[in-house]
Design a protein around this motif. Structure first.
Motif, PDB file in Angstrom:
ATOM      1  N   MET A  78       0.824  -1.193   0.000  1.00 23.03           N
ATOM      2  CA  MET A  78       0.000   0.000   0.000  1.00 23.03           C
ATOM      3  C   MET A  78       0.871   1.261   0.000  1.00 23.03           C
ATOM      4  N   ALA A  79       1.892   1.280   0.865  1.00 23.18           N
ATOM      5  CA  ALA A  79       2.780   2.448   0.943  1.00 23.18           C
ATOM      6  C   ALA A  79       3.553   2.620  -0.359  1.00 23.18           C
ATOM      7  N   ALA A  80       3.927   1.507  -0.980  1.00 21.76           N
ATOM      8  CA  ALA A  80       4.663   1.565  -2.235  1.00 21.76           C
ATOM      9  C   ALA A  80       3.790   2.160  -3.340  1.00 21.76           C
ATOM     10  N   LYS A  81       2.505   1.814  -3.329  1.00 20.78           N
ATOM     11  CA  LYS A  81       1.583   2.324  -4.330  1.00 20.78           C
ATOM     12  C   LYS A  81       1.400   3.836  -4.163  1.00 20.78           C
ATOM     13  N   ILE A  82       1.277   4.282  -2.929  1.00 20.82           N
ATOM     14  CA  ILE A  82       1.131   5.714  -2.658  1.00 20.82           C
ATOM     15  C   ILE A  82       2.401   6.451  -3.066  1.00 20.82           C
ATOM     16  N   LEU A  83       3.542   5.889  -2.740  1.00 21.47           N
ATOM     17  CA  LEU A  83       4.828   6.501  -3.098  1.00 21.47           C
ATOM     18  C   LEU A  83       4.976   6.580  -4.619  1.00 21.47           C
ATOM     19  N   ALA A  84       4.593   5.526  -5.316  1.00 19.34           N
ATOM     20  CA  ALA A  84       4.662   5.510  -6.780  1.00 19.34           C
ATOM     21  C   ALA A  84       3.742   6.570  -7.371  1.00 19.34           C
ATOM     22  N   ASN A  85       2.533   6.705  -6.823  1.00 17.11           N
ATOM     23  CA  ASN A  85       1.602   7.740  -7.298  1.00 17.11           C
ATOM     24  C   ASN A  85       2.158   9.135  -7.059  1.00 17.11           C
ATOM     25  N   LEU A  86       2.790   9.347  -5.899  1.00 20.27           N
ATOM     26  CA  LEU A  86       3.388  10.653  -5.606  1.00 20.27           C
ATOM     27  C   LEU A  86       4.517  10.972  -6.589  1.00 20.27           C
ATOM     28  N   ILE A  87       5.311   9.987  -6.902  1.00 20.56           N
ATOM     29  CA  ILE A  87       6.423  10.198  -7.832  1.00 20.56           C
ATOM     30  C   ILE A  87       5.892  10.521  -9.224  1.00 20.56           C
ATOM     31  N   VAL A  88       4.886   9.786  -9.676  1.00 22.79           N
ATOM     32  CA  VAL A  88       4.306  10.011 -11.002  1.00 22.79           C
ATOM     33  C   VAL A  88       3.652  11.392 -11.066  1.00 22.79           C
ATOM     34  N   MET A  89       2.887  11.747 -10.044  1.00 25.85           N
ATOM     35  CA  MET A  89       2.218  13.041 -10.021  1.00 25.85           C
ATOM     36  C   MET A  89       3.248  14.176  -9.933  1.00 25.85           C
ATOM     37  N   GLY A  90       4.261  13.972  -9.109  1.00 24.83           N
ATOM     38  CA  GLY A  90       5.289  14.996  -8.955  1.00 24.83           C
ATOM     39  C   GLY A  90       6.065  15.227 -10.241  1.00 24.83           C
ATOM     40  N   SER A  91       6.390  14.134 -10.935  1.00 20.41           N
ATOM     41  CA  SER A  91       7.113  14.297 -12.200  1.00 20.41           C
ATOM     42  C   SER A  91       6.228  14.946 -13.251  1.00 20.41           C
ATOM     43  N   GLY A  92       4.954  14.672 -13.243  1.00 20.52           N
ATOM     44  CA  GLY A  92       4.020  15.319 -14.172  1.00 20.52           C
ATOM     45  C   GLY A  92       3.928  16.816 -13.905  1.00 20.52           C
ATOM     46  N   ILE A  93       3.865  17.178 -12.637  1.00 22.30           N
ATOM     47  CA  ILE A  93       3.807  18.594 -12.269  1.00 22.30           C
ATOM     48  C   ILE A  93       5.099  19.291 -12.678  1.00 22.30           C
ATOM     49  N   LEU A  94       6.230  18.656 -12.433  1.00 21.88           N
ATOM     50  CA  LEU A  94       7.518  19.234 -12.817  1.00 21.88           C
ATOM     51  C   LEU A  94       7.617  19.403 -14.331  1.00 21.88           C
ATOM     52  N   ALA A  95       7.167  18.415 -15.079  1.00 18.80           N
ATOM     53  CA  ALA A  95       7.227  18.488 -16.537  1.00 18.80           C
ATOM     54  C   ALA A  95       6.371  19.637 -17.059  1.00 18.80           C
ATOM     55  N   ARG A  96       5.155  19.784 -16.504  1.00 18.30           N
ATOM     56  CA  ARG A  96       4.291  20.881 -16.930  1.00 18.30           C
ATOM     57  C   ARG A  96       4.895  22.236 -16.565  1.00 18.30           C
ATOM     58  N   ALA A  97       5.497  22.328 -15.392  1.00 16.79           N
ATOM     59  CA  ALA A  97       6.126  23.583 -14.972  1.00 16.79           C
ATOM     60  C   ALA A  97       7.310  23.917 -15.873  1.00 16.79           C
ATOM     61  N   PHE A  98       8.069  22.908 -16.248  1.00 18.47           N
ATOM     62  CA  PHE A  98       9.212  23.130 -17.141  1.00 18.47           C
ATOM     63  C   PHE A  98       8.740  23.630 -18.502  1.00 18.47           C
ATOM     64  N   VAL A  99       7.724  22.993 -19.057  1.00 17.90           N
ATOM     65  CA  VAL A  99       7.197  23.401 -20.359  1.00 17.90           C
ATOM     66  C   VAL A  99       6.655  24.823 -20.286  1.00 17.90           C
ATOM     67  N   GLN A 100       5.943  25.149 -19.218  1.00 18.81           N
ATOM     68  CA  GLN A 100       5.387  26.489 -19.064  1.00 18.81           C
ATOM     69  C   GLN A 100       6.515  27.527 -18.935  1.00 18.81           C
ATOM     70  N   ALA A 101       7.551  27.204 -18.177  1.00 14.11           N
ATOM     71  CA  ALA A 101       8.679  28.122 -18.020  1.00 14.11           C
ATOM     72  C   ALA A 101       9.412  28.316 -19.342  1.00 14.11           C
ATOM     73  N   TYR A 102       9.558  27.253 -20.099  1.00 17.86           N
ATOM     74  CA  TYR A 102      10.222  27.333 -21.396  1.00 17.86           C
ATOM     75  C   TYR A 102       9.423  28.211 -22.357  1.00 17.86           C
ATOM     76  N   ARG A 103       8.119  28.024 -22.383  1.00 16.50           N
ATOM     77  CA  ARG A 103       7.265  28.854 -23.244  1.00 16.50           C
ATOM     78  C   ARG A 103       7.363  30.328 -22.847  1.00 16.50           C
ATOM     79  N   GLN A 104       7.379  30.588 -21.547  1.00 19.15           N
ATOM     80  CA  GLN A 104       7.481  31.964 -21.071  1.00 19.15           C
ATOM     81  C   GLN A 104       8.834  32.555 -21.447  1.00 19.15           C
ATOM     82  N   ALA A 105       9.887  31.774 -21.357  1.00 15.45           N
ATOM     83  CA  ALA A 105      11.217  32.245 -21.733  1.00 15.45           C
ATOM     84  C   ALA A 105      11.264  32.578 -23.219  1.00 15.45           C
ATOM     85  N   LEU A 106      10.650  31.748 -24.056  1.00 16.25           N
ATOM     86  CA  LEU A 106      10.589  32.024 -25.492  1.00 16.25           C
ATOM     87  C   LEU A 106       9.807  33.303 -25.773  1.00 16.25           C
TER      88      LEU A 106
END
Length: 116
Positions: free
Chosen positions: A1-29
């Motif tokens: 159960m803890a592993a599943k929650i940790l995996a979900n946090l990692i997936v969600m966190g990486s998705g948030i980071l990816a979206r933030a990176f893309v948004q920052a890149y667009r703003q820089a352009l």
């Protein structure tokens, strides 16, 4: 159960980071295009990619003016080439050689005496 929650946090966190990176890149352009930095960067990249030495750059390397006779250019070339041969700077030697080649083609196209 803890592993599943940790995996979900990692997936969600990486998705948030990816979206933030893309948004920052667009703003820089957007910011770069507003300030003209993007166009300047493209022009510099094209200049570097062309690898063709300009007449002005060749004259600057050899330390000559447009009025300098060909014989004087050859003397300057020989002096700089030999000096860099002694110090072992192949890069500078090649720059000096390319500058002479550039001016040689220019003098030949003008119909002036530019022997090899």
């Amino acid at each position: 159960m803890a592993a599943k929650i940790l995996a979900n946090l990692i997936v969600m966190g990486s998705g948030i980071l990816a979206r933030a990176f893309v948004q920052a890149y667009r703003q820089a352009l957007t910011n770069a295009s507003k300030s003209g930095v993007a166009q300047e960067t493209i022009q510099n990249t094209v200049r570097r990619a062309s690898k063709v030495m300009t007449e002005q750059e060749a004259r600057q390397i050899l330390g000559v003016t447009p009025e300098t006779p060909w014989e004087e250019i050859v003397k300057k070339y020989d002096a700089l080439f030999e000096k860099n041969a002694q110090t072992g700077s192949f890069y500078l030697q090649s720059k000096v050689h390319r500058a002479k080649e550039r001016l040689e083609t220019l003098y030949q196209s003008k119909g002036q005496d530019a022997p090899s």
